[in-house]
Structures are given as C-alpha cells and as structure tokens.
Motif scaffolding. Structure first.
Motif, mmCIF file in Angstrom:
data_model
loop_
_atom_site.group_PDB
_atom_site.id
_atom_site.type_symbol
_atom_site.label_atom_id
_atom_site.label_comp_id
_atom_site.label_asym_id
_atom_site.label_seq_id
_atom_site.Cartn_x
_atom_site.Cartn_y
_atom_site.Cartn_z
ATOM 1 N N PHE A 168 21.553 1.703 12.458
ATOM 2 C CA PHE A 168 20.285 1.635 11.594
ATOM 3 C C PHE A 168 19.639 0.334 11.546
ATOM 4 C CE2 PHE A 168 23.627 4.895 10.191
ATOM 5 C CZ PHE A 168 22.772 6.055 10.459
ATOM 6 N N ALA A 169 19.800 -0.433 12.378
ATOM 7 C CA ALA A 169 19.110 -2.069 12.105
ATOM 8 C C ALA A 169 17.525 -1.931 12.179
ATOM 9 C CB ALA A 169 19.813 -2.836 13.406
ATOM 10 N N GLY A 170 17.193 -1.125 13.042
ATOM 11 C CA GLY A 170 15.643 -1.172 13.364
ATOM 12 C C GLY A 170 15.098 -0.623 11.816
ATOM 13 N N GLY A 171 15.753 0.673 11.590
ATOM 14 C CA GLY A 171 14.997 1.233 10.339
ATOM 15 C C GLY A 171 15.155 0.507 9.172
ATOM 16 N N TRP A 172 16.295 0.113 8.915
ATOM 17 C CA TRP A 172 16.911 -0.938 7.735
ATOM 18 C C TRP A 172 15.758 -2.097 7.718
ATOM 19 C CZ3 TRP A 172 22.778 -0.440 8.149
ATOM 20 C CH2 TRP A 172 23.262 0.987 7.501
ATOM 21 N N THR A 173 15.792 -2.656 8.872
ATOM 22 C CA THR A 173 14.712 -3.874 9.037
ATOM 23 C C THR A 173 13.610 -3.706 8.480
ATOM 24 O OG1 THR A 173 16.355 -4.858 10.722
ATOM 25 C CG2 THR A 173 14.164 -5.740 10.477
ATOM 26 N N ARG A 174 12.916 -2.601 9.205
ATOM 27 C CA ARG A 174 11.536 -2.244 8.510
ATOM 28 C C ARG A 174 11.298 -1.854 7.389
ATOM 29 N NH1 ARG A 174 12.089 -0.225 13.943
ATOM 30 N NH2 ARG A 174 12.351 2.085 12.929
ATOM 31 N N ARG A 175 12.372 -1.366 6.822
ATOM 32 C CA ARG A 175 12.498 -0.817 5.274
ATOM 33 C C ARG A 175 12.395 -1.955 4.347
ATOM 34 N NH1 ARG A 175 16.065 3.759 2.695
ATOM 35 N NH2 ARG A 175 15.525 3.394 0.208
ATOM 36 N N VAL A 176 13.232 -3.044 4.822
ATOM 37 C CA VAL A 176 13.221 -4.165 3.796
ATOM 38 C C VAL A 176 11.762 -4.941 4.030
ATOM 39 C CG1 VAL A 176 14.482 -6.284 3.292
ATOM 40 C CG2 VAL A 176 15.630 -4.263 3.933
ATOM 41 N N GLN A 177 11.383 -5.148 4.998
ATOM 42 C CA GLN A 177 10.028 -5.665 5.402
ATOM 43 C C GLN A 177 9.044 -5.162 4.605
ATOM 44 O OE1 GLN A 177 9.508 -5.292 9.851
ATOM 45 N NE2 GLN A 177 10.376 -7.408 10.062
ATOM 46 N N ASN A 178 8.938 -3.705 4.534
ATOM 47 C CA ASN A 178 7.921 -3.031 3.741
ATOM 48 C C ASN A 178 8.115 -3.037 2.266
ATOM 49 O OD1 ASN A 178 7.196 -0.218 2.464
ATOM 50 N ND2 ASN A 178 5.892 -0.631 3.963
ATOM 51 N N VAL A 179 9.304 -3.216 1.806
ATOM 52 C CA VAL A 179 9.650 -3.172 0.376
ATOM 53 C C VAL A 179 9.429 -4.824 0.188
ATOM 54 C CG1 VAL A 179 11.609 -3.971 -1.283
ATOM 55 C CG2 VAL A 179 11.473 -1.533 0.273
ATOM 56 N N ARG A 180 9.738 -5.700 0.852
ATOM 57 C CA ARG A 180 9.259 -7.112 0.511
ATOM 58 C C ARG A 180 8.016 -7.253 0.354
ATOM 59 N NH1 ARG A 180 11.800 -12.031 2.204
ATOM 60 N NH2 ARG A 180 13.287 -10.872 3.791
#
Length: 269
Positions: A142-154
């Motif tokens: 899930f690296a890709g999805g989690w990374t984009r999620r945290v980027q968006n949250v940030r």
C-alpha cells in the motif's frame, strides 16, 4: 478521502467502507441493539456517528488547532487514535515534556499552546506518520496509496491552518483506504543466533586452550604434538571468527530493534 467499499486481501482491516471496518461497524450496531449487516450498507448518519465517537472525540478534536485537528483525525481513522496522538507528541519536540503515551492530556495541550508554527508542526506529524508506515509489513502493498494520502492530508491541514479553506477539496485516493495498524509492524532480527554464535566462539576458544595444555603434556612423550597444534590453531581462529561474527550480528539486531521502536513510537519521552 473516505472512498467507498474495499476488501483487499492484504488489508488488515478487512472489509472497509468509507474508512469504517466491518468489525467497527458490527460494534456500533451491537451498541445500538441493531442486527448485524454488511458494512457495504453503512449509512451517512452511521458513518458520521462512528467518526465522531470513535475517532474525533478520541483525539479531542474540538480542542485542537485548525489543520492539526484534521491531520490527527485522518491518522486516527487510518492507524487508530493512540498512534496518531503519538505522532503529535513526538512532533511537539522539546515543548512536550510528558510520556509518549498516545493520550491527549494537560502536557500535550500545554505543548500545543506553546507551538505557534502549525504548518511546521503538521509537517513533523506527517513525517512521523511516514516513518511509521514504512515500518509496516504491509508497506510494500500500500506504499503508493498511503504516500499520496499523507501528501494530501499534509496539504489540506496546512491550508486549514492558514485559513485557506477554499483550497481544501475532498479527494478519493485509490489504494489509500487500507488500515495501517501497529500489529502489522515488521519483525526485527532475533538476537538468539548472535548469542549462540558468540557462545560457540567462546566455547571453541576454551577447547583450544584445553588442547594446548594437552599438547604440552604429550609432546615430550610422542610425536602427536603436530596435529594437536593444527587443531588448536583451527579452533582458536574459528572460535575468534565465530565470536566476532556473533558480536557484530548482535549489534546489527540491536540497532534494527531500536530503529523499529523509534518508527513505531515505542520510545521513552
């Protein structure tokens, strides 16, 4: 960001709808004395009630600064309130003088009041979150999805903190719904092989010493000293290599354990 229904075989949360797992939904329905049903049928009022009680209230969201509240809330939904609060406590740095316990208390709120730069705080919280995610065994899935999620949250958290709410938009990120639970942390190397190797090396050295003594006793009476000398040297060298390798591996295992403990925020204040 909430997404729809997913049921990835590697997702430790199992069947999930809009961030709510089947297990959480079952508990909610039991508490309301309602019959169990698939989380696919989760209604908007049920979702909002679960979000409020299970996650928002658990992080004391109403008391948190704008932007920081959203960042912690999303982390709570994905990894649990306790873990999300730990990221905050670590991110507060020297301003926070309590235990890294995942509990919003007077020490946490006091440190928050001392911290004026909420954009920088949000960055540090998200950085801690990414370190944690990379320490999970499910990171590869899930690296890709989690990374984009945290980027968006940030980005969204900073926009809220700076009162730029017009820049905040709901975004569904495919592959970001999987739960990131501490139970799925990677395992660290065991120190047992290192201890065995070190012990074996020391034992070989002891045998070599015994044979050396035996050689000294036998040499005057026979020609057997030659092979004993060869064996003594072999045992001494082998034992030294074994012990050295064991010590080196133990250092490596200890270092890996410390790194994992830091990533999972299982560290003293």
């Amino acid at each position: 960001m909430r997404g729809g229904f997913v049921n990835h075989p590697r997702d430790p949360g199992g069947a999930t709808n809009q961030g709510i797992t089947q297990r959480t939904y079952d508990a909610y329905r039991r508490g309301k004395k309602l019959p169990q049903r698939s989380v696919r049928k989760l209604t908007a009022p049920e979702r909002d009630a679960i979000y409020r009680r299970q996650y928002w209230d658990a992080i004391d969201g109403d008391k948190l600064p704008a932007g920081v509240d959203y960042v912690l809330f999303d982390g709570a939904v994905n990894s649990g309130p306790k873990q999300s609060i730990k990221w905050l406590q670590r991110a507060l740095g020297s301003a926070y003088r309590g235990q890294i316990d995942g509990v919003i208390g007077m020490a946490t709120m006091g440190a928050l009041q001392e911290t004026e730069d909420h954009d920088a705080l949000i960055d540090r919280i998200c950085d801690r979150r990414m370190i944690y995610l990379r320490a999970l065994d499910t990171w590869g899935d899930f690296a890709g999805g989690w990374t984009r999620r945290v980027q968006n949250v940030r980005a969204a958290g900073k926009a809220m903190a700076d009162d730029r709410k017009d820049e905040v938009a709901a975004v569904h990120i495919a592959g970001a719904e999987a739960k990131a639970r501490i139970e799925d942390a990677r395992t660290v190397p065991s120190k047992a092989p290192a201890d065995a190797a070190t012990g074996g090396g020391i034992g070989a050295g002891g045998i070599a010493g015994t044979l050396q003594t035996l050689q000294e006793q036998l040499t005057p009476f026979s020609s057997s000293g030659g092979w004993i000398t060869t064996l003594v040297v072999a045992l001494a060298v082998g034992g030294a290599l074994l012990a050295t390798g064991g010590i080196a591996y133990r250092w490596y295992a200890t270092r890996q354990q410390a790194r994992l403990a830091d990533a999972l925020d299982a560290v003293p204040a």
